[in-house]
Design an enzyme around this catalytic site. Structure first.
Site, PDB file in Angstrom:
ATOM      1  N   VAL A   1       5.219  -0.612  -5.678  1.00 38.78           N
ATOM      2  CA  VAL A   1       5.568  -0.922  -4.285  1.00 38.78           C
ATOM      3  C   VAL A   1       6.365  -2.220  -4.269  1.00 38.78           C
ATOM      4  O   VAL A   1       5.897  -3.232  -4.793  1.00 38.78           O
ATOM      5  CB  VAL A   1       4.303  -1.067  -3.417  1.00 38.78           C
ATOM      6  CG1 VAL A   1       4.692  -1.428  -1.989  1.00 38.78           C
ATOM      7  CG2 VAL A   1       3.499   0.237  -3.407  1.00 38.78           C
TER       8      VAL A   1
ATOM      9  N   ASP B   1      -9.358  10.708   0.899  1.00 39.31           N
ATOM     10  CA  ASP B   1      -9.412   9.601  -0.063  1.00 39.31           C
ATOM     11  C   ASP B   1      -9.555   8.284   0.686  1.00 39.31           C
ATOM     12  O   ASP B   1      -8.911   7.291   0.355  1.00 39.31           O
ATOM     13  CB  ASP B   1      -8.150   9.604  -0.946  1.00 39.31           C
ATOM     14  CG  ASP B   1      -8.332   8.716  -2.181  1.00 39.31           C
ATOM     15  OD1 ASP B   1      -7.326   8.330  -2.798  1.00 39.31           O
ATOM     16  OD2 ASP B   1      -9.495   8.378  -2.497  1.00 39.31           O
TER      17      ASP B   1
HETATM   18  O1  LIG Z   1       3.669  -3.801   2.951  1.00 37.49           O
HETATM   19  C1  LIG Z   1       2.871  -3.536   2.064  1.00 37.49           C
HETATM   20  N1  LIG Z   1       2.242  -4.437   1.327  1.00 37.49           N
HETATM   21  C2  LIG Z   1       2.366  -5.809   1.443  1.00 37.49           C
HETATM   22  C3  LIG Z   1       3.450  -6.423   2.074  1.00 37.49           C
HETATM   23  C4  LIG Z   1       3.519  -7.818   2.141  1.00 37.49           C
HETATM   24  C5  LIG Z   1       2.498  -8.582   1.590  1.00 37.49           C
HETATM   25  C6  LIG Z   1       1.401  -7.949   0.980  1.00 37.49           C
HETATM   26  C7  LIG Z   1       1.343  -6.567   0.883  1.00 37.49           C
HETATM   27  C8  LIG Z   1       0.289  -8.728   0.389  1.00 37.49           C
HETATM   28  C9  LIG Z   1       0.759  -9.543  -0.789  1.00 37.49           C
HETATM   29  N2  LIG Z   1       1.375 -10.832  -0.387  1.00 37.49           N
HETATM   30  C10 LIG Z   1       2.688 -10.660   0.246  1.00 37.49           C
HETATM   31  C11 LIG Z   1       2.591 -10.064   1.639  1.00 37.49           C
HETATM   32  C12 LIG Z   1       2.571  -2.107   1.748  1.00 37.49           C
HETATM   33  C13 LIG Z   1       2.981  -1.132   2.642  1.00 37.49           C
HETATM   34  C14 LIG Z   1       2.732   0.192   2.375  1.00 37.49           C
HETATM   35  C15 LIG Z   1       2.054   0.555   1.213  1.00 37.49           C
HETATM   36  C16 LIG Z   1       1.791   1.959   0.935  1.00 37.49           C
HETATM   37  C17 LIG Z   1       1.843   2.955   1.840  1.00 37.49           C
HETATM   38  N3  LIG Z   1       1.562   4.096   1.203  1.00 37.49           N
HETATM   39  N4  LIG Z   1       1.327   3.811  -0.094  1.00 37.49           N
HETATM   40  C18 LIG Z   1       1.470   2.502  -0.277  1.00 37.49           C
HETATM   41  C19 LIG Z   1       1.609  -0.400   0.329  1.00 37.49           C
HETATM   42  C20 LIG Z   1       1.860  -1.740   0.604  1.00 37.49           C
HETATM   43  O2  LIG Z   1       1.439  -2.721  -0.222  1.00 37.49           O
HETATM   44  C21 LIG Z   1       0.585  -2.369  -1.307  1.00 37.49           C
HETATM   45  C22 LIG Z   1      -0.163  -3.612  -1.591  1.00 37.49           C
HETATM   46  C23 LIG Z   1       0.355  -4.462  -2.535  1.00 37.49           C
HETATM   47  C24 LIG Z   1      -0.311  -5.671  -2.769  1.00 37.49           C
HETATM   48  C25 LIG Z   1      -1.467  -5.992  -2.051  1.00 37.49           C
HETATM   49  C26 LIG Z   1      -1.928  -5.104  -1.080  1.00 37.49           C
HETATM   50  C27 LIG Z   1      -1.271  -3.907  -0.836  1.00 37.49           C
END
Ligand SMILES: O=C(Nc1ccc2c(c1)CCNCC2)c1ccc(-c2cn[nH]c2)cc1OCc1ccccc1
Length: 338
Positions: free
Chosen positions: A25, A132
């Site tokens: 991601v 899930d």
């Molecule tokens: O926008 C998403 N994540 C995400 C965006 C910004 C930030 C963070 C996290 C936390 C880490 N610090 C920086 C700020 C984000 C959006 C969608 C999906 C997703 C949707 N279906 N499958 C995956 C996954 C996403 O993430 C995965 C993630 C990565 C690190 C930790 C927590 C979560």
């Protein structure tokens, strides 16, 4: 870093924020609007037998549109990769939020849990089951609003593809007894059990059934016995008992949850349709029509096909900006004429 030419001029990649089983991601910027997005990148070769799961997730995501379900914006498929452009959830995982606060109060748990019930009720009303549900699959956006992710295992219950669940789900810590026994089962009941595990995790900060040894974990799940810490109120204990009911036929349903006193707690019952986000918005349509030099009704005729191309992403991101009270603007250089 590999240059993903398929997204050149459309998205600008920033850092990688997560690496899952077969997905990476990355944060990115949608150039036409300047909005941040998350891009889930999957290499087809690495997917192998899991390719059907991606197709399933995309088919489900394309038919979902709810405030508490991570919104799909665009799908780009090349010979070698899938690029799934998704809603930016900068609050990270609900799990991390719980852990850093040790556990949540009953009222904060209720605020989060109501959002989960609303999203799952919406899913079930469309004939889907997530299958899930776990804290890792619940993200937060910048406003502490919950977003369900990862519909790789979700299916229409009549499909009943339980083999998919066993082969691809990680730890069965959230698996209901009927799953553990490998019985025929209905997705919605499995989701309610997992929601019980989720609510327990919110209220206690740890899981009701946990063991590093898989067999003793199964025994605990099948026994349906778990600890009820003293800080839990009787109302919370009663609700969780109704969700962590080992007999799926006696387990509370999502429909009953919508009006359950612990959930409503003197506020209005949850409507499963709350937060439907995909709608016709004349300002966003007009701006896009102007940039594409077409009439607004021409533009809407194209957009309402929901092709999940760059224009779908642009439209949905403009809708998001408008909902947040931000000015609508487009950088036409990045816009592709339909
Ligand atoms: O926008 C998403 N994540 C995400 C965006 C910004 C930030 C963070 C996290 C936390 C880490 N610090 C920086 C700020 C984000 C959006 C969608 C999906 C997703 C949707 N279906 N499958 C995956 C996954 C996403 O993430 C995965 C993630 C990565 C690190 C930790 C927590 C979560």
């Amino acid at each position: 870093m590999v240059r993903y030419s398929a997204l050149k001029g459309l998205y600008e990649f920033e850092k990688t924020i997560g690496c899952g089983g077969f997905a990476k991601v990355k944060l990115a910027t949608h150039l036409a609007t300047g909005e941040k997005v998350a891009i889930k990148i999957m290499s087809k070769s690495a997917l192998g037998k899991d390719l059907p799961r991606v197709k399933l997730e995309l088919r489900a995501l394309k038919s979902l549109s709810h405030r508490h379900i991570c919104q799909l914006y665009q799908v780009i498929e090349t010979e070698t990769h899938f690029f799934i452009i998704l809603e930016y959830c900068s609050g990270g995982e609900l799990f991390d939020h719980i852990v850093e606060k040790n556990r949540l109060s009953e009222s904060e748990s209720r605020i989060f849990f109501r959002q989960i019930v609303s999203a799952v009720a919406y899913l079930h009303n469309l004939g889907y089951a997530h299958r899930d549900l776990k804290p890792e699959n619940v993200l937060l956006d910048h406003e502490q609003c919950l977003k369900l992710i990862d519909f790789g295992l979700c299916a229409k219950p009549d499909g009943g593809m339980k083999s998919l669940l066993f082969t691809s789900c990680g730890s069965p810590t959230y698996a209901a007894p009927e799953l553990v026994l490998g019985k025929q089962y209905l997705g919605p009941e499995v989701d309610v059990w997992a929601m019980g595990v989720l609510l327990y995790a919110l209220l206690c900060g740890y899981l009701p059934f946990d063991d590093h040894n898989i067999d003793s974990l199964y025994k605990k799940i099948l026994s349906g016995r778990y600890e009820e810490p003293s800080f839990m109120t009787d109302a919370s204990k009663r609700l969780i008992r109704q969700m962590l009911q080992t007999d799926p036929k006696k387990r509370i349903t999502v429909a009953e949850l919508l009006t359950h006193p612990w959930i409503t707690n003197n506020s209005n019952p949850i409507s499963p349709y709350s937060g439907l986000v995909k709608k016709q918005d004349d300002d966003c349509i007009a701006l896009m029509a102007q940039c594409h030099r077409v009439m607004p009704d021409e533009m809407w005729k194209y957009l309402r096909k929901w092709k999940y191309d760059y224009n779908t992403a642009t439209y949905l991101l403009l809708l998001g900006r408008k909902r947040r009270g931000l000015p609508l603007k487009l950088n036409t250089a990045a816009l592709k004429v339909p």
